[in-house]
Scaffold this motif. Structure first.
Motif, PDB file in Angstrom:
ATOM      1  N   VAL A  69       1.431  -1.587   0.086  1.00  0.00           N
ATOM      2  CA  VAL A  69       0.008   0.115   0.166  1.00  0.00           C
ATOM      3  C   VAL A  69       1.022   0.884   0.241  1.00  0.00           C
ATOM      4  O   VAL A  69       0.643   2.493  -0.547  1.00  0.00           O
ATOM      5  CB  VAL A  69      -1.059   0.022   0.884  1.00  0.00           C
ATOM      6  CG1 VAL A  69      -2.286  -1.540   1.086  1.00  0.00           C
ATOM      7  CG2 VAL A  69       0.060   0.352   2.148  1.00  0.00           C
ATOM      8  N   ALA A  70       2.291   1.189   0.535  1.00  0.00           N
ATOM      9  CA  ALA A  70       2.839   2.241   0.463  1.00  0.00           C
ATOM     10  C   ALA A  70       3.319   2.754  -0.661  1.00  0.00           C
ATOM     11  O   ALA A  70       2.907   3.735  -1.539  1.00  0.00           O
ATOM     12  CB  ALA A  70       4.133   1.695   1.443  1.00  0.00           C
ATOM     13  N   PRO A  71       3.868   1.759  -1.641  1.00  0.00           N
ATOM     14  CA  PRO A  71       3.941   2.660  -2.841  1.00  0.00           C
ATOM     15  C   PRO A  71       2.828   3.271  -3.568  1.00  0.00           C
ATOM     16  O   PRO A  71       2.944   3.698  -5.087  1.00  0.00           O
ATOM     17  CB  PRO A  71       4.851   1.342  -3.488  1.00  0.00           C
ATOM     18  CG  PRO A  71       4.468   0.364  -2.979  1.00  0.00           C
ATOM     19  CD  PRO A  71       4.431   0.327  -1.849  1.00  0.00           C
ATOM     20  N   LEU A  72       1.808   1.615  -3.674  1.00  0.00           N
ATOM     21  CA  LEU A  72       0.765   1.896  -5.004  1.00  0.00           C
ATOM     22  C   LEU A  72      -0.092   3.324  -4.116  1.00  0.00           C
ATOM     23  O   LEU A  72      -0.192   4.356  -5.169  1.00  0.00           O
ATOM     24  CB  LEU A  72      -0.429   0.614  -3.753  1.00  0.00           C
ATOM     25  CG  LEU A  72      -1.601   1.340  -4.378  1.00  0.00           C
ATOM     26  CD1 LEU A  72      -1.562   1.397  -6.283  1.00  0.00           C
ATOM     27  CD2 LEU A  72      -2.764   0.407  -3.950  1.00  0.00           C
ATOM     28  N   THR A  73       0.101   4.216  -3.188  1.00  0.00           N
ATOM     29  CA  THR A  73      -0.839   5.169  -2.517  1.00  0.00           C
ATOM     30  C   THR A  73       0.245   6.084  -3.389  1.00  0.00           C
ATOM     31  O   THR A  73      -0.222   7.059  -3.491  1.00  0.00           O
ATOM     32  CB  THR A  73      -0.906   5.118  -1.335  1.00  0.00           C
ATOM     33  OG1 THR A  73       0.392   4.771  -0.210  1.00  0.00           O
ATOM     34  CG2 THR A  73      -1.559   4.352  -0.622  1.00  0.00           C
ATOM     35  N   ALA A  74       1.827   5.820  -3.215  1.00  0.00           N
ATOM     36  CA  ALA A  74       2.582   6.567  -3.643  1.00  0.00           C
ATOM     37  C   ALA A  74       2.542   7.464  -5.071  1.00  0.00           C
ATOM     38  O   ALA A  74       2.118   8.278  -5.623  1.00  0.00           O
ATOM     39  CB  ALA A  74       3.857   6.504  -2.718  1.00  0.00           C
ATOM     40  N   ALA A  75       1.553   6.152  -5.586  1.00  0.00           N
ATOM     41  CA  ALA A  75       1.441   6.123  -7.096  1.00  0.00           C
ATOM     42  C   ALA A  75       0.968   6.834  -7.412  1.00  0.00           C
ATOM     43  O   ALA A  75       0.132   8.085  -8.510  1.00  0.00           O
ATOM     44  CB  ALA A  75       1.786   5.241  -7.955  1.00  0.00           C
ATOM     45  N   THR A  99      -7.239  -1.207  -0.712  1.00  0.00           N
ATOM     46  CA  THR A  99      -6.376   0.035   0.360  1.00  0.00           C
ATOM     47  C   THR A  99      -6.036  -0.174   1.478  1.00  0.00           C
ATOM     48  O   THR A  99      -5.220  -1.509   2.414  1.00  0.00           O
ATOM     49  CB  THR A  99      -6.069   0.523  -0.204  1.00  0.00           C
ATOM     50  OG1 THR A  99      -5.724   0.719  -1.516  1.00  0.00           O
ATOM     51  CG2 THR A  99      -5.664   1.626   0.424  1.00  0.00           C
ATOM     52  N   PHE A 100      -7.752  -0.203   2.270  1.00  0.00           N
ATOM     53  CA  PHE A 100      -8.197  -0.437   3.809  1.00  0.00           C
ATOM     54  C   PHE A 100      -7.842  -1.517   4.111  1.00  0.00           C
ATOM     55  O   PHE A 100      -6.791  -2.034   5.241  1.00  0.00           O
ATOM     56  CB  PHE A 100      -9.092   0.355   3.830  1.00  0.00           C
ATOM     57  CG  PHE A 100      -9.131   1.691   3.722  1.00  0.00           C
ATOM     58  CD1 PHE A 100      -8.655   2.997   4.866  1.00  0.00           C
ATOM     59  CD2 PHE A 100     -10.831   2.553   3.042  1.00  0.00           C
ATOM     60  CE1 PHE A 100      -8.705   4.228   4.605  1.00  0.00           C
ATOM     61  CE2 PHE A 100     -10.461   4.340   3.435  1.00  0.00           C
ATOM     62  CZ  PHE A 100      -9.276   5.094   3.979  1.00  0.00           C
ATOM     63  N   LEU A 101      -8.388  -2.979   3.310  1.00  0.00           N
ATOM     64  CA  LEU A 101      -8.150  -4.012   3.613  1.00  0.00           C
ATOM     65  C   LEU A 101      -6.843  -4.966   4.023  1.00  0.00           C
ATOM     66  O   LEU A 101      -6.691  -5.412   4.713  1.00  0.00           O
ATOM     67  CB  LEU A 101      -8.283  -4.781   2.638  1.00  0.00           C
ATOM     68  CG  LEU A 101     -10.724  -4.784   2.844  1.00  0.00           C
ATOM     69  CD1 LEU A 101     -11.326  -5.604   1.817  1.00  0.00           C
ATOM     70  CD2 LEU A 101     -11.310  -5.308   4.159  1.00  0.00           C
TER      71      LEU A 101
END
Length: 317
Positions: A184-190, A213-215
């Protein structure tokens, strides 16, 4: 295309990473740039440069002193794209089989396996609970059985999923690994890069991605021992004139997670609601967000502090 996929796909290609790092050191003529990244075919090089230019990550310049020659520079958005790459690198360093270097073949395989699982909703389904291939086939009818099987195999080989429980000699169900949760870290940064740098061209957020993302993230939260209660975390989604909500309902008892489900009905003790950009601002501690907090606000604020450590992990020293 799902939010975040375009950026992660760019960073998964070794040549793109090499080009961006080369240009971060300064402007470069095309022949010099091509030589420094290993002499790829001219058509391949131009194709990748064109894509990076279309994204606004680099700029193309025609050199007056040398007719027909061009040079390239990295833009501010390109430097921010490299910052997303740094977050992706930190995630790759936590791979179950050992640290992976961004720009390597192994990094491409791991990132692609995540992207494919994310795009096919496999990540969303497994983030909720362990499932077998036959169950996934029923839940995701738009993806063929052979495709699901290939994607599950790729995810298992790189350590994104693992067998759940005893399988009597065979795998019956798969569950997400702790390493997949930290994606979720690189995903949300993207996703943040797309929203800030592409504007209206960025893929719109959807229910499946927000729930996933939350799950994935909530079970990673390190909550204070006095945190207790139920909290609804919801993102506002506009569909024309209609307003929808996507997120999770979380129950915590004395700092321990007891449940996290995507059903938002009921009367929680507290809640946090806002659009996607407000969530980005709030979780980064920025001013100007319009997140609505209600009920016992101590719990959502504690969860926000814990989510910041998940979505924006500190660089390793």
């Amino acid at each position: 295309m799902r939010p975040g996929v375009q950026v992660l796909s760019i960073l998964a290609v070794p040549l793109n990473v090499e080009i961006l790092h080369m240009l971060k050191a300064g402007q470069a003529l095309l022949p010099d740039l091509r030589r420094e990244v290993g002499h790829p075919p001219v058509t391949t090089m131009r194709s990748y440069l064109r894509k990076l230019s279309e994204l606004g990550a680099i700029e193309r310049h025609r050199e007056d002193d040398f007719p027909g020659s061009v040079s390239y520079t990295i833009t501010h958005d390109g430097e921010r794209l490299l910052a997303v790459g740094e977050t992706l690198q930190r995630w790759l360093e936590g791979a179950p089989e050992g640290s992976i270097e961004l720009g390597s073949t192994a990094a491409k395989s791991a990132t692609k396996a995540f992207i494919d699982g994310w795009s096919a909703s496999v990540v969303r389904a497994l983030a909720a609970r362990p499932l077998a291939l036959t169950e996934l086939d029923r839940f995701i009818p738009q993806v063929s059985y052979p495709t699901l099987e290939r994607r599950l195999t790729a995810m298992r080989l790189v350590g994104l999923i693992e067998p759940h429980g005893e399988g009597n000699g065979r795998v019956s169900r798969y569950q997400v690994t702790p390493w997949l949760r930290t994606a979720v870290a690189p995903l949300t940064a993207a996703v943040g890069w797309e929203r800030q740098c592409l504007g209206a061209k960025a893929p719109p957020p959807g229910r499946i991605g927000i729930e996933a993302t939350f799950l994935l993230a909530v079970p990673l939260l390190d909550m204070p021992p006095d945190a207790s209660g139920t909290c609804r975390l919801a993102v506002e989604l506009r569909r024309g004139t209609e307003l929808e909500f996507a997120g999770v309902m979380v129950r915590v008892e004395e700092g321990e997670l007891r449940s996290c489900v995507s059903r938002l009905e009921g009367q929680p003790d507290s809640w946090a609601t806002g659009n996607l950009l407000d969530w980005f601002r709030w979780l980064r501690g920025l001013e100007g967000h319009q997140i609505e907090l209600g009920g016992d606000t101590a719990l959502p604020n504690a969860m926000a502090n814990a989510m910041r450590r998940v979505f924006m992990p500190a660089p390793k020293t």
